[in-house]
Write a protein that holds these residues in place. Structure first.
Motif, PDB file in Angstrom:
ATOM      1  N   ASP A  19      -0.259   0.364   2.153  1.00 23.23           N
ATOM      2  CA  ASP A  19      -0.149   0.927   3.503  1.00 23.23           C
ATOM      3  C   ASP A  19       1.051   0.400   4.283  1.00 23.23           C
ATOM      4  O   ASP A  19       1.381   0.910   5.345  1.00 23.23           O
ATOM      5  CB  ASP A  19      -1.444   0.725   4.284  1.00 23.23           C
ATOM      6  CG  ASP A  19      -1.826  -0.735   4.473  1.00 23.23           C
ATOM      7  OD1 ASP A  19      -1.308  -1.598   3.734  1.00 23.23           O
ATOM      8  OD2 ASP A  19      -2.654  -1.014   5.357  1.00 23.23           O
ATOM      9  N   GLU A  20       1.724  -0.611   3.768  1.00 27.71           N
ATOM     10  CA  GLU A  20       2.909  -1.161   4.422  1.00 27.71           C
ATOM     11  C   GLU A  20       4.186  -0.931   3.622  1.00 27.71           C
ATOM     12  O   GLU A  20       5.264  -1.380   4.020  1.00 27.71           O
ATOM     13  CB  GLU A  20       2.723  -2.661   4.649  1.00 27.71           C
ATOM     14  CG  GLU A  20       1.544  -2.997   5.547  1.00 27.71           C
ATOM     15  CD  GLU A  20       1.300  -4.488   5.662  1.00 27.71           C
ATOM     16  OE1 GLU A  20       2.279  -5.257   5.635  1.00 27.71           O
ATOM     17  OE2 GLU A  20       0.136  -4.876   5.774  1.00 27.71           O
ATOM     18  N   ALA A  21       4.093  -0.242   2.493  1.00 26.48           N
ATOM     19  CA  ALA A  21       5.235  -0.096   1.583  1.00 26.48           C
ATOM     20  C   ALA A  21       6.407   0.643   2.218  1.00 26.48           C
ATOM     21  O   ALA A  21       7.562   0.256   2.028  1.00 26.48           O
ATOM     22  CB  ALA A  21       4.805   0.586   0.288  1.00 26.48           C
ATOM     23  N   GLY A  22       6.151   1.690   2.962  1.00 27.64           N
ATOM     24  CA  GLY A  22       7.237   2.436   3.602  1.00 27.64           C
ATOM     25  C   GLY A  22       8.007   1.587   4.594  1.00 27.64           C
ATOM     26  O   GLY A  22       9.240   1.561   4.586  1.00 27.64           O
ATOM     27  N   GLN A  23       7.288   0.875   5.444  1.00 24.73           N
ATOM     28  CA  GLN A  23       7.929   0.004   6.430  1.00 24.73           C
ATOM     29  C   GLN A  23       8.664  -1.141   5.743  1.00 24.73           C
ATOM     30  O   GLN A  23       9.783  -1.504   6.127  1.00 24.73           O
ATOM     31  CB  GLN A  23       6.878  -0.538   7.404  1.00 24.73           C
ATOM     32  CG  GLN A  23       7.453  -1.346   8.530  1.00 24.73           C
ATOM     33  CD  GLN A  23       6.376  -1.820   9.500  1.00 24.73           C
ATOM     34  OE1 GLN A  23       5.190  -1.608   9.302  1.00 24.73           O
ATOM     35  NE2 GLN A  23       6.826  -2.480  10.557  1.00 24.73           N
TER      36      GLN A  23
ATOM     37  N   GLU B 123       9.505   9.104 -11.254  1.00 26.61           N
ATOM     38  CA  GLU B 123       8.700   8.924 -12.462  1.00 26.61           C
ATOM     39  C   GLU B 123       7.749   7.730 -12.352  1.00 26.61           C
ATOM     40  O   GLU B 123       6.809   7.597 -13.128  1.00 26.61           O
ATOM     41  CB  GLU B 123       9.591   8.795 -13.706  1.00 26.61           C
ATOM     42  CG  GLU B 123      10.462   7.558 -13.757  1.00 26.61           C
ATOM     43  CD  GLU B 123      11.741   7.585 -12.909  1.00 26.61           C
ATOM     44  OE1 GLU B 123      12.461   6.570 -12.922  1.00 26.61           O
ATOM     45  OE2 GLU B 123      12.010   8.589 -12.230  1.00 26.61           O
ATOM     46  N   GLU B 124       8.000   6.849 -11.388  1.00 24.93           N
ATOM     47  CA  GLU B 124       7.146   5.674 -11.148  1.00 24.93           C
ATOM     48  C   GLU B 124       7.001   5.506  -9.632  1.00 24.93           C
ATOM     49  O   GLU B 124       7.678   4.678  -9.020  1.00 24.93           O
ATOM     50  CB  GLU B 124       7.759   4.428 -11.773  1.00 24.93           C
ATOM     51  CG  GLU B 124       7.869   4.508 -13.290  1.00 24.93           C
ATOM     52  CD  GLU B 124       8.466   3.261 -13.889  1.00 24.93           C
ATOM     53  OE1 GLU B 124       7.675   2.382 -14.270  1.00 24.93           O
ATOM     54  OE2 GLU B 124       9.707   3.176 -13.936  1.00 24.93           O
ATOM     55  N   PRO B 125       6.106   6.292  -9.012  1.00 21.13           N
ATOM     56  CA  PRO B 125       6.045   6.357  -7.542  1.00 21.13           C
ATOM     57  C   PRO B 125       5.655   5.063  -6.842  1.00 21.13           C
ATOM     58  O   PRO B 125       5.860   4.956  -5.632  1.00 21.13           O
ATOM     59  CB  PRO B 125       5.025   7.459  -7.277  1.00 21.13           C
ATOM     60  CG  PRO B 125       4.253   7.610  -8.538  1.00 21.13           C
ATOM     61  CD  PRO B 125       5.152   7.185  -9.654  1.00 21.13           C
ATOM     62  N   GLN B 126       5.141   4.074  -7.550  1.00 21.07           N
ATOM     63  CA  GLN B 126       4.802   2.806  -6.897  1.00 21.07           C
ATOM     64  C   GLN B 126       6.040   1.945  -6.642  1.00 21.07           C
ATOM     65  O   GLN B 126       5.957   0.938  -5.949  1.00 21.07           O
ATOM     66  CB  GLN B 126       3.753   2.018  -7.701  1.00 21.07           C
ATOM     67  CG  GLN B 126       4.248   1.366  -8.975  1.00 21.07           C
ATOM     68  CD  GLN B 126       4.190   2.258 -10.207  1.00 21.07           C
ATOM     69  OE1 GLN B 126       4.285   3.473 -10.133  1.00 21.07           O
ATOM     70  NE2 GLN B 126       4.048   1.639 -11.358  1.00 21.07           N
ATOM     71  N   PHE B 127       7.206   2.353  -7.195  1.00 22.03           N
ATOM     72  CA  PHE B 127       8.440   1.582  -7.041  1.00 22.03           C
ATOM     73  C   PHE B 127       9.465   2.335  -6.197  1.00 22.03           C
ATOM     74  O   PHE B 127       9.624   3.544  -6.334  1.00 22.03           O
ATOM     75  CB  PHE B 127       9.096   1.316  -8.403  1.00 22.03           C
ATOM     76  CG  PHE B 127       8.274   0.480  -9.333  1.00 22.03           C
ATOM     77  CD1 PHE B 127       8.206  -0.896  -9.179  1.00 22.03           C
ATOM     78  CD2 PHE B 127       7.566   1.062 -10.370  1.00 22.03           C
ATOM     79  CE1 PHE B 127       7.452  -1.669 -10.040  1.00 22.03           C
ATOM     80  CE2 PHE B 127       6.810   0.301 -11.240  1.00 22.03           C
ATOM     81  CZ  PHE B 127       6.747  -1.072 -11.067  1.00 22.03           C
TER      82      PHE B 127
ATOM     83  N   VAL C 252       1.365  -2.280  -3.977  1.00 25.34           N
ATOM     84  CA  VAL C 252       0.285  -2.885  -4.763  1.00 25.34           C
ATOM     85  C   VAL C 252      -1.023  -2.859  -3.972  1.00 25.34           C
ATOM     86  O   VAL C 252      -1.029  -2.730  -2.756  1.00 25.34           O
ATOM     87  CB  VAL C 252       0.625  -4.342  -5.153  1.00 25.34           C
ATOM     88  CG1 VAL C 252       1.846  -4.396  -6.059  1.00 25.34           C
ATOM     89  CG2 VAL C 252       0.827  -5.225  -3.932  1.00 25.34           C
ATOM     90  N   ASP C 253      -2.115  -3.003  -4.696  1.00 21.44           N
ATOM     91  CA  ASP C 253      -3.443  -3.151  -4.092  1.00 21.44           C
ATOM     92  C   ASP C 253      -3.791  -4.630  -4.006  1.00 21.44           C
ATOM     93  O   ASP C 253      -4.850  -5.063  -4.467  1.00 21.44           O
ATOM     94  CB  ASP C 253      -4.494  -2.429  -4.957  1.00 21.44           C
ATOM     95  CG  ASP C 253      -4.338  -0.925  -4.926  1.00 21.44           C
ATOM     96  OD1 ASP C 253      -3.972  -0.387  -3.869  1.00 21.44           O
ATOM     97  OD2 ASP C 253      -4.572  -0.295  -5.971  1.00 21.44           O
ATOM     98  N   ASP C 254      -2.899  -5.412  -3.449  1.00 17.26           N
ATOM     99  CA  ASP C 254      -3.077  -6.860  -3.422  1.00 17.26           C
ATOM    100  C   ASP C 254      -2.256  -7.433  -2.268  1.00 17.26           C
ATOM    101  O   ASP C 254      -1.644  -6.694  -1.505  1.00 17.26           O
ATOM    102  CB  ASP C 254      -2.618  -7.454  -4.759  1.00 17.26           C
ATOM    103  CG  ASP C 254      -3.325  -8.764  -5.096  1.00 17.26           C
ATOM    104  OD1 ASP C 254      -3.925  -9.379  -4.196  1.00 17.26           O
ATOM    105  OD2 ASP C 254      -3.242  -9.179  -6.260  1.00 17.26           O
ATOM    106  N   ALA C 255      -2.207  -8.741  -2.203  1.00 21.11           N
ATOM    107  CA  ALA C 255      -1.465  -9.429  -1.150  1.00 21.11           C
ATOM    108  C   ALA C 255       0.042  -9.327  -1.382  1.00 21.11           C
ATOM    109  O   ALA C 255       0.492  -9.156  -2.516  1.00 21.11           O
ATOM    110  CB  ALA C 255      -1.878 -10.898  -1.127  1.00 21.11           C
TER     111      ALA C 255
END
Length: 124
Positions: A16-20, A38-42, A59-62
């Motif tokens: 939820d903070e990746a864009g910022q 091809e790897e949307p988490q990056f 990530v789903d983590d700290a």
């Protein structure tokens, strides 16, 4: 005998903070963020660090930083680092996730870069 090199520094960020976080790091490091469809988490931050890929990973983590190490033998490099005190904590596809003494994460992955042959260290 196998070879390895540090391939990337990943800035792990809660989803939820990746864009910022991506906008911040791109501006802070003076680079253009490039999503990897091809790897949307990056989201790549090309040119941020000389000789090393840099990316924000959702990530789903700290939040944390971790290194990716590319190698021509994932099993041998994993065993070498476990012998130095790391512990394997996960496996994702061909990658092995290790926790180094001190708690830092690192991932062993197959060769990704075009500079591997020129820059990798040889281990026996």
């Amino acid at each position: 005998m196998h070879r390895s090199r540090v391939y990337a520094l990943l800035i792990d960020t809660p989803k939820d903070e990746a864009g910022q976080a991506t906008a911040f790091w791109a501006a802070a490091l003076g680079v253009e963020a490039r999503p990897l469809p091809e790897e949307p988490q990056f989201v790549s931050l090309p040119g941020a660090l000389a000789g090393m890929e840099t990316a924000v990973q959702s990530v789903d983590d700290a939040p944390r930083y971790h290194l990716d190490i590319e190698t021509d033998d994932v099993e041998a490099e994993t065993a070498r680092l476990i012998g130095l005190g790391a512990v394997q904590v996960n496996q994702w596809q061909e990658c092995r996730v290790l926790r180094a003494p001190g708690g830092h994460l690192l991932c062993m992955l197959p060769v990704e870069s075009e500079v591997f042959d020129r820059e990798a260290k040889t281990w026996e």
